[in-house]
Every structure is written in C-alpha cells, then in structure tokens.
Design an enzyme around this catalytic site. Structure first.
Site, PDB file in Angstrom:
ATOM      1  N   PHE A  20       0.859  -1.164  -0.190  1.00 52.09           N
ATOM      2  CA  PHE A  20       0.122   0.023  -0.018  1.00 52.09           C
ATOM      3  C   PHE A  20       0.751   1.286   0.067  1.00 52.09           C
ATOM      4  CE2 PHE A  20       0.149   1.611   4.393  1.00 52.09           C
ATOM      5  CZ  PHE A  20       0.734   0.600   5.271  1.00 52.09           C
ATOM      6  N   ALA A  23       9.820  -1.780   1.733  1.00 53.49           N
ATOM      7  CA  ALA A  23       8.354  -1.921   1.027  1.00 53.49           C
ATOM      8  C   ALA A  23       7.427  -1.666   1.967  1.00 53.49           C
ATOM      9  CB  ALA A  23       8.508  -3.323   0.446  1.00 53.49           C
ATOM     10  N   LYS A  24       6.299  -1.176   1.490  1.00 58.28           N
ATOM     11  CA  LYS A  24       5.117  -0.999   2.207  1.00 58.28           C
ATOM     12  C   LYS A  24       4.130  -2.307   2.203  1.00 58.28           C
ATOM     13  CE  LYS A  24       3.206   3.119   3.495  1.00 58.28           C
ATOM     14  NZ  LYS A  24       3.633   3.374   4.954  1.00 58.28           N
ATOM     15  N   VAL A  25       4.527  -3.271   2.803  1.00 58.58           N
ATOM     16  CA  VAL A  25       3.891  -4.434   2.869  1.00 58.58           C
ATOM     17  C   VAL A  25       2.821  -4.409   4.046  1.00 58.58           C
ATOM     18  CG1 VAL A  25       3.996  -6.923   3.027  1.00 58.58           C
ATOM     19  CG2 VAL A  25       5.839  -5.613   1.650  1.00 58.58           C
TER      20      VAL A  25
END
Ligand code: PMP
Length: 295
Positions: A37, A152-154
């Site tokens: 996101f 990473a915007k996991v």
C-alpha cells in the site's frame, strides 16, 4: 469516517461506489499480509488539488509489488492520472490517498497470480499544529532487514507498528519509538525521526527503516536552506542528550516531540530547526516555496 454513500473508489480498472466494492475473503493478503500500500497526501493549493510527490509514492508502491511478486501493469504516470480523477470524483482537495494492491484467493505461500488494485481517498484537513508528542520507546524492535524488505510498504509489516502503538498508547503516550535489532534508534511506528544536537540534525541512515518520502524531502530542504544534517546511527542514550527531536511522515508531516520516555527535550520548540522545517515543508507541499536555484 472514511467513506459514505457518495464515496467513489478506483477498483480494478473502474471507478465504483465504495459501498459496492467487494473483496474475496480467501485473499492471500487478508490471511498472510501479502499486500502493498501507499499513504499519499493531496493539498488544496492556489492552483487546485496537488498530490505531493505522487511519482515517488507510486514508485515505492511498485517496488513493494515487485519484491512481493505481485502482478501489476500500471505506470506511475497512469496511477497519478487515476488519482487526480478520483479526487475530482470525490470532490476532494485536502485528502489522504490510500492505494492498496492485494492478492487474490490463495491459501498457499507463494504469491497469488491474481492481483487487485484499489485506490481510496478521504478528507484530511489536518492543521499543521504545534502540539508536541509524548513518546515512549517500545519493547518491540523494527524487523530484521534479513526477515523482509523493510523499505517495502507491505501490509503484513504493519503488525509491528500496531503492536508498538497499542503498547505505548495503553500507557498514555502519543506514539511509539522503535529501535533496530542492533539497539540503535530506528523510527516511529509510522514516521521517521530526526534529532537536533548543537545546531545539527541527525537521522538514522537507510537499512532498518522505511525510506520516508517526507524524510527525503526534509533532508533536501535542509541542504537547500543550509541546515546541517547527517544520516548517522545513534542510540537511545544519545537521543536522551538531544536538544530537540521531531518525526516526519506523509500523514504526520513534521511534528515535534515533547519527550522520550522520562527525558524532556530541553530546547524551546519554537527556536528549533524542526519548527522552522514545519513552515518550509508546508510551503513545499503547497508549491509556494521560493527555490533558491530558481532565483
Ligand atoms: N516509517 C514507517 C514505518 C512508515 O510507515 C512511514 C509512512 N510511510 C514512514 C516512516 C514515513 O514515510 P513517508 O514520509 O514516505 O510517509
């Protein structure tokens, strides 16, 4: 709070009502956190709605999608265009924008072949205020960079942020500070940290932290304005000798700290670099900053 009967979302190629968007409950993202996101802001400016650093946010989204092995064909430019259209359809200018790319049905542990994309936005009229935060160091650390892609915007990574925020808010604090696995100061649950000491700013280098777009903006602002800034590891003990401290993030923008644990930052906030940066950042996001280079 986020949507009503009129709200429109972008969902798998179409603009539809938020109330009509349906999600598969067998989604791998829901079960195991394999989604990516972004958190983006748009601002009402003299020239209409302006999305701040849209390209950089969508580039980071695509990096996360890539490392998680999700299928995705949109370019940063296409996503930006879609987002402006979405703002228009929702009649929003001062807004928070939340793109989410999530996997389809799959209870296995290799990435699902089906990918879904949704972009949602809602009104965000936060005033850039001067309320200083009372912060507590969490017992939870930021994840080991060998356990995941920390930049990473996991979605699944945010369990760590939820645990630390729950922990400190239940004790009456505003935000959690997290250390990295080596005991150095890393970042807040959803923002980066800068400390001021003897007129100079320090922020942890990349490696154990989210490479914040606001953090990069603030570093650029410092360089342009002649505010000394260095990317360097520091410990919690060192932080507790700092003159002042602030967090940076898309949602938080630039926000000062009153204290960390029992330590009160001694400098009058209004005389700090952080306070000055609030004004510089505001001018930057509104496109009202006079760039030295342009003079
Ligand atoms: N750290 C974490 C853990 C975050 O989730 C965020 C928000 N993306 C940030 C820092 C700040 O990043 P940005 O300035 O890009 O919003």
């Amino acid at each position: 709070m986020y949507f009503d009967e009129q709200s429109v979302v972008f969902f798998n190629g179409e603009f539809i009502k938020a109330t009509d968007a349906k999600m598969n409950t067998y989604s791998q993202s829901l079960h195991y956190g394999n989604g990516v996101f972004e958190g983006i802001r748009s601002y009402k400016t003299k020239n209409g709605a302006k999305i701040f650093k849209s390209y950089e946010h969508y580039k980071r989204l695509k990096y996360g999608i890539d490392v998680m092995g999700l299928q995705f064909n949109y370019s940063e430019e296409e996503l930006t265009e879609i987002t402006y259209k979405l703002l228009e359809l929702n009649k929003l200018e001062d807004a928070y924008i939340r793109p989410l790319v999530y996997a389809g049905a799959n209870m296995g542990l290799t990435t699902s072949l089906e990918t879904n994309v949704v972009i949602q936005c809602w009104n965000w009229a936060k005033l850039m205020g001067d309320k200083l935060l009372r912060v507590k160091t969490s017992k939870f650390q930021r994840p080991n960079p060998n356990s995941c892609f920390v930049e990473a915007k996991v979605t699944g990574h945010y369990v760590n942020s939820i645990l630390s925020t729950n922990e400190v808010k239940s004790q009456g604090y505003d935000e959690a500070l997290l250390l990295d696995m080596n005991g150095n100061v890393a970042e807040c649950s959803g923002a980066n940290i800068f400390m001021e000491k003897d007129g100079k700013l320090y922020t942890p280098p990349r490696g154990h932290i989210m490479a914040g777009i606001t953090r990069a903006t603030v570093i650029d602002l410092c360089r342009e304005e002649g505010i000394p800034v260095e990317e360097k590891h520091f410990t919690l003990d060192e932080l507790k000798t700092a003159d002042a401290c602030f967090f940076t993030g898309t949602a938080a923008e630039v926000v000062g700290l009153e204290s960390i644990d029992e330590y009160q930052f001694p400098m009058d906030w209004k005389t700090t670099h952080g306070h000055n940066l609030i004004k510089l950042y505001k001018a930057e996001v509104l496109g009202e900053r006079v760039h030295e280079k342009a003079l």
